[in-house]
Every structure is written in C-alpha cells, then in structure tokens.
Write an enzyme that holds these catalytic residues in place. Structure first.
Site, PDB file in Angstrom:
ATOM      1  N   ASP A  88       1.634   6.807   6.063  1.00 25.52           N
ATOM      2  CA  ASP A  88       0.347   5.497   5.158  1.00 25.52           C
ATOM      3  C   ASP A  88       1.608   5.068   3.646  1.00 25.52           C
ATOM      4  O   ASP A  88       0.100   3.722   2.876  1.00 25.52           O
ATOM      5  CB  ASP A  88      -0.828   6.737   4.348  1.00 25.52           C
ATOM      6  CG  ASP A  88      -1.928   5.204   5.325  1.00 25.52           C
ATOM      7  OD1 ASP A  88      -1.876   4.975   5.037  1.00 25.52           O
ATOM      8  OD2 ASP A  88      -3.075   6.041   4.433  1.00 25.52           O
ATOM      9  N   GLU A 127      -9.762   3.375   1.903  1.00 24.23           N
ATOM     10  CA  GLU A 127      -9.358   3.341   0.387  1.00 24.23           C
ATOM     11  C   GLU A 127      -7.946   2.760  -0.061  1.00 24.23           C
ATOM     12  O   GLU A 127      -6.923   2.131  -0.725  1.00 24.23           O
ATOM     13  CB  GLU A 127      -8.549   5.347  -0.142  1.00 24.23           C
ATOM     14  CG  GLU A 127      -7.158   5.312   0.871  1.00 24.23           C
ATOM     15  CD  GLU A 127      -7.354   5.571   1.921  1.00 24.23           C
ATOM     16  OE1 GLU A 127      -7.286   5.559   3.070  1.00 24.23           O
ATOM     17  OE2 GLU A 127      -5.529   5.094   2.641  1.00 24.23           O
ATOM     18  N   ASP A 135      -2.872  10.582   3.180  1.00 16.60           N
ATOM     19  CA  ASP A 135      -3.641   9.911   3.427  1.00 16.60           C
ATOM     20  C   ASP A 135      -5.014  10.841   3.707  1.00 16.60           C
ATOM     21  O   ASP A 135      -4.838  11.293   4.976  1.00 16.60           O
ATOM     22  CB  ASP A 135      -4.327   8.373   4.295  1.00 16.60           C
ATOM     23  CG  ASP A 135      -5.720   8.429   3.858  1.00 16.60           C
ATOM     24  OD1 ASP A 135      -6.970   9.003   3.728  1.00 16.60           O
ATOM     25  OD2 ASP A 135      -5.682   6.998   4.556  1.00 16.60           O
ATOM     26  N   LYS A 176     -10.206  13.004   7.155  1.00 18.89           N
ATOM     27  CA  LYS A 176      -9.684  12.691   8.378  1.00 18.89           C
ATOM     28  C   LYS A 176      -9.768  14.292   9.594  1.00 18.89           C
ATOM     29  O   LYS A 176      -9.731  15.089   9.019  1.00 18.89           O
ATOM     30  CB  LYS A 176      -8.340  12.566   8.437  1.00 18.89           C
ATOM     31  CG  LYS A 176      -8.261  11.046   8.115  1.00 18.89           C
ATOM     32  CD  LYS A 176      -6.908  10.300   8.750  1.00 18.89           C
ATOM     33  CE  LYS A 176      -6.956   8.976   7.518  1.00 18.89           C
ATOM     34  NZ  LYS A 176      -8.021   8.213   8.344  1.00 18.89           N
ATOM     35  N   LYS A 212       0.725  -1.031   0.368  1.00 13.57           N
ATOM     36  CA  LYS A 212      -0.005   0.661   0.121  1.00 13.57           C
ATOM     37  C   LYS A 212       0.644   1.195  -0.072  1.00 13.57           C
ATOM     38  O   LYS A 212       2.013   1.598   0.715  1.00 13.57           O
ATOM     39  CB  LYS A 212      -1.231   0.182   1.349  1.00 13.57           C
ATOM     40  CG  LYS A 212      -1.576   0.962   1.853  1.00 13.57           C
ATOM     41  CD  LYS A 212      -2.655   1.327   2.281  1.00 13.57           C
ATOM     42  CE  LYS A 212      -3.131   2.085   2.742  1.00 13.57           C
ATOM     43  NZ  LYS A 212      -4.201   2.931   3.970  1.00 13.57           N
ATOM     44  N   ASP A 272     -11.888   6.716   2.900  1.00 17.85           N
ATOM     45  CA  ASP A 272     -11.066   6.720   4.022  1.00 17.85           C
ATOM     46  C   ASP A 272     -10.542   5.200   4.013  1.00 17.85           C
ATOM     47  O   ASP A 272     -10.024   5.440   4.519  1.00 17.85           O
ATOM     48  CB  ASP A 272     -11.596   7.697   5.437  1.00 17.85           C
ATOM     49  CG  ASP A 272     -10.264   7.798   6.506  1.00 17.85           C
ATOM     50  OD1 ASP A 272      -8.553   7.542   5.362  1.00 17.85           O
ATOM     51  OD2 ASP A 272      -9.812   8.157   7.628  1.00 17.85           O
ATOM     52  N   ARG A 287      -8.360   0.112   1.298  1.00 21.17           N
ATOM     53  CA  ARG A 287      -8.052  -1.798   0.736  1.00 21.17           C
ATOM     54  C   ARG A 287      -8.615  -2.239  -0.933  1.00 21.17           C
ATOM     55  O   ARG A 287      -8.634  -2.618  -1.251  1.00 21.17           O
ATOM     56  CB  ARG A 287      -9.314  -2.622   1.863  1.00 21.17           C
ATOM     57  CG  ARG A 287     -10.555  -1.602   1.565  1.00 21.17           C
ATOM     58  CD  ARG A 287     -11.660  -1.554   2.343  1.00 21.17           C
ATOM     59  NE  ARG A 287     -10.394  -0.998   4.048  1.00 21.17           N
ATOM     60  CZ  ARG A 287     -11.700  -0.926   5.086  1.00 21.17           C
ATOM     61  NH1 ARG A 287     -12.750  -1.346   5.065  1.00 21.17           N
ATOM     62  NH2 ARG A 287     -10.769  -0.515   6.228  1.00 21.17           N
TER      63      ARG A 287
HETATM   64  N1  BES Z   1      -4.394   5.265   6.552  1.00 17.56           N
HETATM   65  C1  BES Z   1      -5.386   4.154   7.625  1.00 17.56           C
HETATM   66  C2  BES Z   1      -4.785   3.246   8.348  1.00 17.56           C
HETATM   67  C3  BES Z   1      -4.530   3.547   9.376  1.00 17.56           C
HETATM   68  C4  BES Z   1      -4.479   4.725  11.010  1.00 17.56           C
HETATM   69  C5  BES Z   1      -2.462   3.786   9.227  1.00 17.56           C
HETATM   70  C6  BES Z   1      -3.990   4.449  11.587  1.00 17.56           C
HETATM   71  C7  BES Z   1      -2.054   4.142  10.344  1.00 17.56           C
HETATM   72  C8  BES Z   1      -2.347   4.830  11.577  1.00 17.56           C
HETATM   73  C9  BES Z   1      -6.563   4.189   6.927  1.00 17.56           C
HETATM   74  O1  BES Z   1      -6.708   4.510   4.899  1.00 17.56           O
HETATM   75  C10 BES Z   1      -7.716   4.346   6.962  1.00 17.56           C
HETATM   76  O2  BES Z   1      -8.075   5.642   7.299  1.00 17.56           O
HETATM   77  N2  BES Z   1      -8.806   3.421   8.081  1.00 17.56           N
HETATM   78  C11 BES Z   1     -10.155   3.693   8.070  1.00 17.56           C
HETATM   79  C12 BES Z   1     -10.883   2.995   7.866  1.00 17.56           C
HETATM   80  C13 BES Z   1     -12.151   3.058   8.313  1.00 17.56           C
HETATM   81  C14 BES Z   1     -12.583   4.557   6.862  1.00 17.56           C
HETATM   82  C15 BES Z   1     -13.405   2.370   7.671  1.00 17.56           C
HETATM   83  C16 BES Z   1      -9.874   4.104   9.811  1.00 17.56           C
HETATM   84  O3  BES Z   1      -9.133   2.746  10.156  1.00 17.56           O
HETATM   85  O4  BES Z   1     -10.677   4.756  10.285  1.00 17.56           O
HETATM   86 ZN    ZN Z   2      -4.973   5.069   4.327  1.00 14.34          ZN
HETATM   87 MN    MN Z   3      -7.541   5.968   5.012  1.00  7.58          MN
END
Ligand code: BES
Ligand code: ZN
Ligand code: MN
Length: 505
Positions: free
Chosen positions: A296, A357, A278, A285, A273, A355, A359
């Site tokens: 990220d 993204e 992000d 966010k 990834k 967010d 996956r």
């Molecule tokens: N890049 C983030 C996950 C992340 C969180 C990485 C903290 C490093 C530290 C990912 O793309 C994300 O935003 N995930 C969301 C998914 C949700 C919207 C279903 C999350 O984990 O909040």
């Molecule tokens: Zn991300």
């Molecule tokens: Mn994200």
C-alpha cells in the site's frame, strides 16, 4: 547487469546466446484468409539462414512470447540462437519490444545463462527507441522478488543475467545516450519495486525515509524528513488521524529537484501514498489476503523512484515529491468511525470508514504541495479496491481535472508503454461527498468507489491542475508473466519520468 552496444554483424558475435525477434508478416492465402508468415527481423542473412529450417518446419509462428532455442546454430559464432515471437508485424512497437527483451531475459536466466546479445530489429521502431526499450525490458525482466529465500545468494542458484549486448547497425556511439537513459529509468523502476517488495516489518515509514535520504544523497537531491511533531504543527489533521493509531512514527518526506535554468512558472508536485501497512484500522480488513497490504506504499515508492530518475536525467524543470508515510493500524489511540478530522486546508472530514485512509493522507499531501508552490500536481496511490473492479489488473485508473494536463500525460504514457484508462470526475458525483456534521465524508456508496475517492482528493487539489493515478490493480503483478515476475511492478514510473521530461524548456 552490464550493458554494451556492438556494431559487429550478429552472426559474427561470440555470445552465449544471440536473441532475434520473429514477427508474423501474415499473408493472404488463396481464399483471402490470413496465413502466418514468420520472418526473422534481422538484416544479417546468416542469422536468417540459421533459423530457416526451424521456421519452414512450421514450429515457429512468431506468436507473441513464443520462444525457440537452437543450439550451435549453423554459421553463427553464438553458442545458441533464441527466437522470440513478437506477434503481428503491423502491431509491433517499442512497447512490444520492451516486453520481448524482458521475456528473453526471463527465459535465459531460467536456463542458467548469464549473458546474451539482442539483435536490434530494424522495422519501424527508431533505433534509439528500440535500444531504450530493450534495456528497460531486460532490467525489468531481471528483477527477482525472492528476497528472503535462504539460497538467494547461492552462486549456482542465483539466476540472474550479468550482461546484455545490443547488436546495432552503424555507429554504436550515436546510441549510447539512449542506452544510458534506458538504464537510468529501468534501474529507478527496479528501485521502486525494491521498496515495494519489502514486507512492512522491513519497510516502516522510518525505513522508507532512510532509503529516500540515502538515494537523495547518492544522486544529489535535497531531502527533508519530518516526523509527528511537524505533521501536527502543519495542522495535517487528516494525515495525523491515520498516523495516530500506530506505534510506528509517521514520516513526511520531501524530495526537491531544482535545476539551474528551469522555467520559473512550472513547478511539478508529485505526491505518493506511503501506507507501509494497511490493516484497515478500526474498520479492519478481513484476514484473507491482508498480507498484500504491504504494497500500500507503492505510490510512494514510485514517486521516490521517479525523483531518482529525474536527478540522473537532469531535465530543466523544477520538481518536488511529497511522500506521506504511515501505517494504518487499529489500537487504543486509533481514530474511529464517526470521528471528525480537520485537514490542513481547513476542511472538515467525517470518518465513515477508517479503511479509506489513503485519501486522508493524500488530502494533506496535496495541500502541502500547493503550499510549497507547486503549479501542477500528480499523485500515485493504491487507493481503491473499486478501481480493480472497474479496470481489473490491466489498466491503471487516471483521473484528471485539466484536459491539457491530461493530454500531456497521455502522450508520455503512450511513449512509456504502460496501460492506463481515464475515468470521469463529473460534478454530479460530488453529491456523495456530503456529510451531516462536516464538510465531507471520507467514504460513501460502494458504487463508483474509485471515482468517489478521486472526487474526495479533488477537493484538496482545488484549482491546481491535477492528475490522480489509482494503481491498486497494477502495482502488484498477481501472476508471473513472460516479461515480468509476480510481485511489485513499478507501474507508472516510466510514464511519470516521461511526463516530467515533457516540461523541459
Ligand atoms: N489500500 C486500499 C486499497 C487497495 C485495495 C489497494 C486492493 C490494493 C489492493 C485502500 O486503503 C482501501 O482500503 N480502500 C477501501 C476504501 C473503502 C473503505 C471506501 C476499499 O477500496 O475497499
Ligand atoms: Zn490503503
Ligand atoms: Mn485502506
């Protein structure tokens, strides 16, 4: 950093600092209670003698990461003697030794010392494993993330170790291979940390592709970089759905390692990834902590680093890395909640949260890896905040669709000394993927969020044995540790290199 082996007696070696490990060989006292018994793990009696007084004073206990520095140690040619505690002798392993070497480097460089010698402890850890661990730990400890500090190149202030010597018993020639291998792995880990450390304005998908290409030509790998046109032409609708919102062009980076004599029936696919920033997209966010989302792309950096190590170590197994690099931005062109994207595999996805993204881009990365003929897939991704809720900043989450493949990985992981914990992929979780309008949604309930994301990816790995590493909590050190600086960790690289080597014929 220069690396050397020496077979001189530790007490006879001229060095700015000799480092020796102290372990607690705890004994039972009369009331059967454990009482600390610090012991210097060095066969050279002159070294033990030099430390005798400070040990008998009770100041040194052998506790993990305890450091004691002696100046002009009696009977030694070394200018200093640094004693590093390694904890209880019965728990000591290569993993502890690796961290001790990092702690020694971080202690000494903070005192403006530029070179040192590490006396190989002789206790249970086989000499080649010990040499590798010391070299790996020392390089990892020497990494300094303060890239843009204006005094960084000030000769007096740049605190770095320039040379390390490992003092070994017997013929150093037999340990040169271990030293060399340790160095390749550690420098590749630092290469991955370097990519991850860069802020998003200095690590766009285009820059990442250039760095991958440069690395590939340095070590003799094939590298192809594809842009937006090819991504659309391959019908990577999930990847493109994320990339379409950004002014920065995306990059699909393919690195190929195809050695002669590799088995025909194994082709490992490593998918990373590479979200260089992000923001969350339209599902934006909160501002607090958003700066961290420059890391990220740590999964991509890890896979690029793994390919570097593999190209230099040359195991006989075919490996292809697929890196999906893009920003996740809100804009007039960005995808919106409710949009439906058709992934490369033909499956349709309702975007509930822009967010989620990672996956999406991995869905197409995994599908592409299968199309290229990969027989086994591993992905690494900073995928979910939920994995941090589950495992904190200590363990990486592992998901595996195949127990045999998991066993191989767990074995490699054990060797590499990285903490990981398996999480489930039961069919019951599949319920939460259901969408009203499409084959699946990209985000569901808050509960079990890391598992949901993994279940989503599984739909695209299909029947190909696959492992998913969620490194969101472990790719970035939140604090300075004795053995490693705050900042990018390079997590999973060592396990992955070991895993790939395990397939060699
Ligand atoms: N890049 C983030 C996950 C992340 C969180 C990485 C903290 C490093 C530290 C990912 O793309 C994300 O935003 N995930 C969301 C998914 C949700 C919207 C279903 C999350 O984990 O909040
Ligand atoms: Zn991300
Ligand atoms: Mn994200």
């Amino acid at each position: 950093m220069n690396t050397n082996l020496s077979s001189s007696a530790p007490s006879q070696l001229e060095t700015d600092c000799l480092v020796a490990v102290v372990l607690d060989r705890c004994e039972k006292d009369q009331s059967e209670k454990d009482k600390p018994a610090p012991s210097i793990e060095c066969a050279d009696s002159a070294v033990r003698e030099a430390a005798r007084e400070v040990i008998s004073s009770g100041e040194v206990t052998g506790k993990t990461f305890e450091t004691t520095l002696l100046h002009r140690p009696t009977g030694l040619q070394a200018k200093r003697l640094l004693l590093v505690g390694g904890g209880k002798a019965k728990n000591f392993s290569a993993a502890e030794l690796r961290k001790l070497a990092g702690a020694a480097v971080r202690t000494l460089k903070g005192k403006n010392i530029r070179s040192f010698a590490f006396a190989l402890p002789q206790n249970g850890v086989a000499a080649p494993d010990a040499v590798r661990a010391i070299i790996e730990g020392a390089f990892v400890g020497n990494f300094d993330p303060g890239y843009y500090k204006s005094d960084r190149n000030d000769k007096d202030k740049d605190q770095k170790i320039d040379a390390v010597t490992i003092v070994v018993p017997g013929d150093p020639k037999t340990l040169e291979g271990a030293m060399h291998a340790g160095r390749i792995v550690a420098e590749s880990q630092n290469f991955a940390r370097d990519l991850t450390n860069e802020p998003s304005n200095r690590m766009t998908p285009t820059i990442m592709a250039e760095r991958a290409q440069k690395m590939a030509s340095d070590v003799g790998l094939k590298c192809e970089v594809h842009g937006a046109d090819k991504i659309r032409q391959l019908k990577m609708g999930a990847f493109w759905g994320v990339a379409q919102g950004s002014e920065e062009p995306p990059a699909l980076i393919v690195l190929r390692y195809e050695p002669q004599g590799a088995a025909k029936n194994v082709h490992l696919g490593l998918v990373g990834k590479g979200v260089t920033f992000d923001t969350g997209g339209i599902s934006i966010k909160p501002a607090d902590g958003m700066e961290k989302m420059k890391y990220d792309m740590a999964g991509a950096a890890t896979m690029i680093g793994v390919m570097r190590a593999i190209a230099l170590l040359k195991p006989k197994v075919k490996v292809t890395a697929i890196i999906c690099a893009t920003e996740n931005m809100p804009s007039g062109k960005a995808q919106k909640p409710g949009d439906v994207q058709i992934a490369m595999s033909g499956k349709s996805i309702e975007i509930i949260n822009t967010d989620a993204e990672g996956r999406l881009i991995l869905a197409d990365g995994l599908c592409y890896a299968r199309q290229l003929g990969c027989t086994h897939l591993v992905d690494a991704a900073t995928l979910t905040g939920a994995v941090v809720v589950a495992l904190g900043y200590v363990n990486t989450g592992i998901f595996a669709s195949d127990d045999q493949m998991y066993d191989r990985f767990a074995n490699a992981n054990q060797q590499a000394g990285e903490k990981m914990w398996r999480l489930p992929l039961d069919d019951e979780y599949k319920e939460t993927l259901k969408s009203n309008i499409a084959d699946m949604v990209n985000a569901g309930s808050r509960y079990g969020g890391a598992i949901f994301a993994a279940m989503f990816l599984k739909e695209f790995a299909e029947d190909t044995p696959w492992i998913h590493l969620d490194i969101a909590g472990t790719a970035w050190m939140e604090e300075n540790k004795p053995w490693i600086a705050k900042g990018p960790s390079g997590i999973a690289l060592r396990s992955l290199v070991e895993f790939v080597k395990g397939w060699e014929q």
